[in-house]
Design a protein around this motif. Structure first.
Motif, short mmCIF file in Angstrom:
data_model
loop_
_atom_site.label_atom_id
_atom_site.label_comp_id
_atom_site.label_asym_id
_atom_site.label_seq_id
_atom_site.Cartn_x
_atom_site.Cartn_y
_atom_site.Cartn_z
N GLU A 55 0.75 -1.05 -0.06
CA GLU A 55 0.09 0.01 -0.12
C GLU A 55 0.80 1.32 0.04
OE1 GLU A 55 -2.08 -0.40 3.58
OE2 GLU A 55 -2.94 -2.38 2.95
N GLY A 56 2.26 1.22 0.43
CA GLY A 56 3.01 2.26 0.57
C GLY A 56 3.87 2.24 -0.82
N LEU A 57 5.05 1.62 -0.61
CA LEU A 57 6.06 1.75 -1.60
C LEU A 57 5.81 1.46 -2.84
CD1 LEU A 57 9.08 2.51 -2.06
CD2 LEU A 57 9.70 -0.02 -1.71
N ILE A 58 5.07 0.02 -3.10
CA ILE A 58 4.61 -0.24 -4.50
C ILE A 58 3.55 0.89 -5.07
CG2 ILE A 58 3.73 -1.77 -5.92
CD1 ILE A 58 5.01 -3.96 -4.12
N LEU A 59 2.49 1.16 -4.29
CA LEU A 59 1.75 2.09 -5.00
C LEU A 59 2.45 3.43 -4.97
CD1 LEU A 59 -1.39 2.16 -5.68
CD2 LEU A 59 -1.83 2.60 -3.18
N PHE A 60 3.22 3.79 -4.27
CA PHE A 60 3.83 5.02 -4.44
C PHE A 60 4.43 5.16 -5.81
CE2 PHE A 60 7.96 7.69 -4.46
CZ PHE A 60 7.23 8.89 -4.23
N ILE A 61 5.43 4.07 -6.15
CA ILE A 61 6.12 4.07 -7.43
C ILE A 61 4.97 4.07 -8.56
CG2 ILE A 61 7.28 2.21 -8.89
CD1 ILE A 61 8.83 1.38 -6.32
N VAL A 62 3.75 3.22 -8.55
CA VAL A 62 2.77 3.22 -9.59
C VAL A 62 2.15 4.59 -9.76
CG1 VAL A 62 0.64 2.17 -10.05
CG2 VAL A 62 2.35 0.69 -9.11
N MET A 63 1.87 5.49 -8.55
CA MET A 63 1.31 6.48 -8.79
C MET A 63 2.43 7.67 -9.51
SD MET A 63 -1.66 5.91 -8.04
CE MET A 63 -2.22 7.47 -8.49
N ALA A 64 3.53 7.50 -9.08
CA ALA A 64 4.39 8.35 -9.53
C ALA A 64 4.74 8.26 -11.14
CB ALA A 64 5.97 8.31 -8.90
N PHE A 65 4.74 7.09 -11.51
CA PHE A 65 4.83 6.73 -12.98
C PHE A 65 3.51 7.18 -13.81
CE2 PHE A 65 3.78 3.84 -16.36
CZ PHE A 65 4.94 4.02 -17.40
N ALA A 66 2.24 7.05 -13.07
CA ALA A 66 1.01 7.32 -13.78
C ALA A 66 0.87 8.97 -13.80
CB ALA A 66 -0.11 6.86 -12.81
N LEU B 47 -8.20 1.83 -6.84
CA LEU B 47 -8.28 0.48 -7.29
C LEU B 47 -6.80 -0.32 -6.65
CD1 LEU B 47 -9.43 -1.83 -9.02
CD2 LEU B 47 -8.04 -0.75 -10.94
N GLY B 48 -5.75 0.46 -6.82
CA GLY B 48 -4.50 0.02 -6.57
C GLY B 48 -4.46 -0.38 -4.84
N TYR B 49 -5.11 0.49 -4.15
CA TYR B 49 -5.08 0.28 -2.69
C TYR B 49 -6.00 -0.93 -2.15
CZ TYR B 49 -6.01 0.83 2.15
OH TYR B 49 -6.31 0.49 3.61
N ALA B 50 -7.17 -0.78 -3.00
CA ALA B 50 -8.15 -1.92 -2.73
C ALA B 50 -7.58 -3.38 -2.79
CB ALA B 50 -9.30 -1.66 -3.41
N LEU B 51 -6.72 -3.48 -4.15
CA LEU B 51 -6.33 -4.95 -4.35
C LEU B 51 -5.32 -5.05 -3.32
CD1 LEU B 51 -6.22 -4.41 -8.29
CD2 LEU B 51 -7.72 -5.72 -6.89
N ALA B 52 -4.32 -4.10 -3.24
CA ALA B 52 -3.13 -4.38 -2.13
C ALA B 52 -3.87 -4.61 -0.81
CB ALA B 52 -2.23 -3.23 -1.99
N ARG B 53 -4.76 -3.98 -0.34
CA ARG B 53 -5.49 -4.27 0.90
C ARG B 53 -5.88 -5.71 1.00
NH1 ARG B 53 -7.09 -1.16 5.31
NH2 ARG B 53 -7.80 -2.52 6.73
N ILE B 54 -6.78 -6.08 0.04
CA ILE B 54 -7.50 -7.29 -0.22
C ILE B 54 -6.33 -8.48 0.18
CG2 ILE B 54 -8.45 -8.83 -1.33
CD1 ILE B 54 -10.27 -6.62 -2.22
N VAL B 55 -5.24 -8.36 -0.85
CA VAL B 55 -4.03 -9.18 -0.72
C VAL B 55 -3.57 -9.32 0.80
CG1 VAL B 55 -1.97 -9.87 -1.57
CG2 VAL B 55 -3.59 -9.15 -3.15
N CYS B 56 -3.15 -8.03 1.35
CA CYS B 56 -2.61 -8.20 2.54
C CYS B 56 -3.50 -8.70 3.59
CB CYS B 56 -2.14 -6.92 2.99
SG CYS B 56 -0.82 -6.32 1.97
N GLU B 57 -4.68 -8.59 3.64
CA GLU B 57 -5.63 -9.15 4.61
C GLU B 57 -5.54 -10.65 4.77
OE1 GLU B 57 -8.16 -7.83 6.45
OE2 GLU B 57 -7.12 -5.84 6.17
#
Length: 285
Positions: A187-198, A216-226
Motif C-alpha cells: 500500500e505504500g512503496l509499490i503504490l507510490f511507484i505506480v502513482m509516480a509513474f502514472a 483500485l490499487g489500494y483496494a487490491l493491495a489491501r485485500i491481498v494483505c488481509e
C-alpha cells in the motif's frame, strides 16, 4: 526459529509530561512528505493541461483541511465499522483518540470530503485535486504501517513455518506474519511507484484517472494483505472459516475494499473516455 520483535519504545520523544509517539510522528511525516511532493506537482504546468492550476499557497492550506479530514474520518470510521457496540455502551470513549483506533477507509472518506470542499471553495477542479492527493497519499500509508509495526499492533496471522515470522509482545507466543510490513510495501512503496509513474505519464489532464488508479490499487493491495493480517478481535472473520490456502474467511478490511475497487475501476473508465474533463478545459486544449 522465529524472529524476535525489536524492542522499540513506542514513545519516540519524551520531554517531561509530554510524550510524542512514533504513530503521531508517522502522521506528521506522511503529511509533510505529501505536502512537499504536492508542491512540486503544482509547480509543473504541463501536468495540468487546460485545468486551473493550484497555487503553492493552496497546497499549504489544503494540508490543514486534509489533516482534519483524515483524523476525524479515521476515528468516526473506526467507531462505525469496527467497534460500534462498545462505543455505544461507553460513548465518551469515542473521544479517547490517544488509546488508538483509526480506520483507513474512514480517514480516506474524510480526506476526500475535505479535498472536494476545499477545491470548490478555491474554484479548482475537485477531481484533479483528488488526483494530486492520490499521488502523494502512499507516503503517509508507508510510514503509518511502519508505525503499526513499531507499536506491535495489527499483527499478522499465525505462521509457525514461515522463516521470517515474528513473535509480537502482545499476541502470545505464536510466530506471526509481519503483515504491517507487507502493507507498508504494497500500500505504500509499490503504490507510490505506480502513482509516480502514472502522474508522469498522464498528468492531471483527465480528472479522476489517477484517483481511480490509486483507489483500485489500494483496494487490491489491501485485500491481498488481509490474507496475512489477523482480523480485529471484536469482529473476527465476517464470513466463512476457511478461505484459500491461508485459511480464514472474509474480513472487514476486505469487505470495505470491494466497493473501493469498483469505484476506482469506474473512475478509470470514465476518465479514460474523457467524460470527466470540463468542457472549457477541452476547448483550451
Amino acid at each position: 526459529m522465529p524472529l524476535s520483535f525489536p524492542l522499540i519504545d513506542p514513545i519516540a520523544i519524551s520531554i517531561g509530561p509530554i510524550a510524542i509517539r512514533w504513530y503521531a510522528l508517522a502522521y506528521v511525516v506522511g503529511l509533510l512528505g505529501g505536502w512537499f511532493y504536492a508542491k512540486r506537482l503544482t509547480a509543473k504546468a504541463d501536468l495540468w493541461g487546460g485545468l486551473k492550476q493550484p497555487k503553492p499557497i493552496d497546497v499549504d492550506d489544503l494540508i490543514v483541511w486534509v489533516a482534519l479530514g483524515v483524523v476525524l474520518g479515521g476515528r468516526i470510521g473506526y467507531v462505525l465499522f469496527y467497534n460500534l457496540s462498545s462505543y455505544l455502551s461507553q460513548p465518551l470513549e469515542i473521544f479517547a483518540v490517544w488509546r488508538g483506533g483509526m480506520s483507513f477507509h474512514g480517514g480516506f472518506l474524510g480526506a476526500v470530503l475535505a479535498i472536494v470542499l476545499f477545491a470548490r471553495s478555491r474554484g479548482l477542479n475537485p477531481l484533479a485535486m483528488l488526483d494530486m492527493a492520490a499521488v502523494v497519499t502512499p507516503i503517509g500509508l508507508f510510514f503509518g504501517r511502519i508505525a503499526n509495526f513499531i507499536n506491535g499492533e495489527l499483527w499478522g496471522r499465525p505462521a509457525p513455518e514461515f522463516p521470517y515470522a515474528v513473535v509480537f509482545p502482545h499476541a502470545g507466543p505464536v510466530p506471526r506474519h509481519p503483515s504491517q510490513l507487507y502493507e507498508a510495501l504494497g500500500e505504500g512503496l509499490i503504490l507510490f511507484i505506480v502513482m509516480a509513474f502514472a502522474a508522469r505519464r498522464f498528468g492531471f489532464r483527465r480528472p479522476g484517472l489517477l484517483g481511480g488508479i490509486f483507489v483500485l490499487g489500494y483496494a487490491l493491495a489491501r485485500i491481498v494483505c488481509e490474507f496475512f493480517r489477523e482480523p480485529d478481535a471484536q469482529l473476527g472473520f465476517l464470513f466463512g472459516s476457511s478461505f484459500g490456502a491461508l485459511g480464514g474467511g472474509i474480513t472487514m478490511g476486505m469487505l470495505l475494499s470491494v466497493p473501493m475497487a469498483l469505484v476506482g475501476a469506474g473512475a478509470i473508465v470514465l476518465a479514460a473516455r474523457g467524460l470527466t474533463r470540463p468542457r472549457q478545459a477541452v476547448e483550451a486544449a
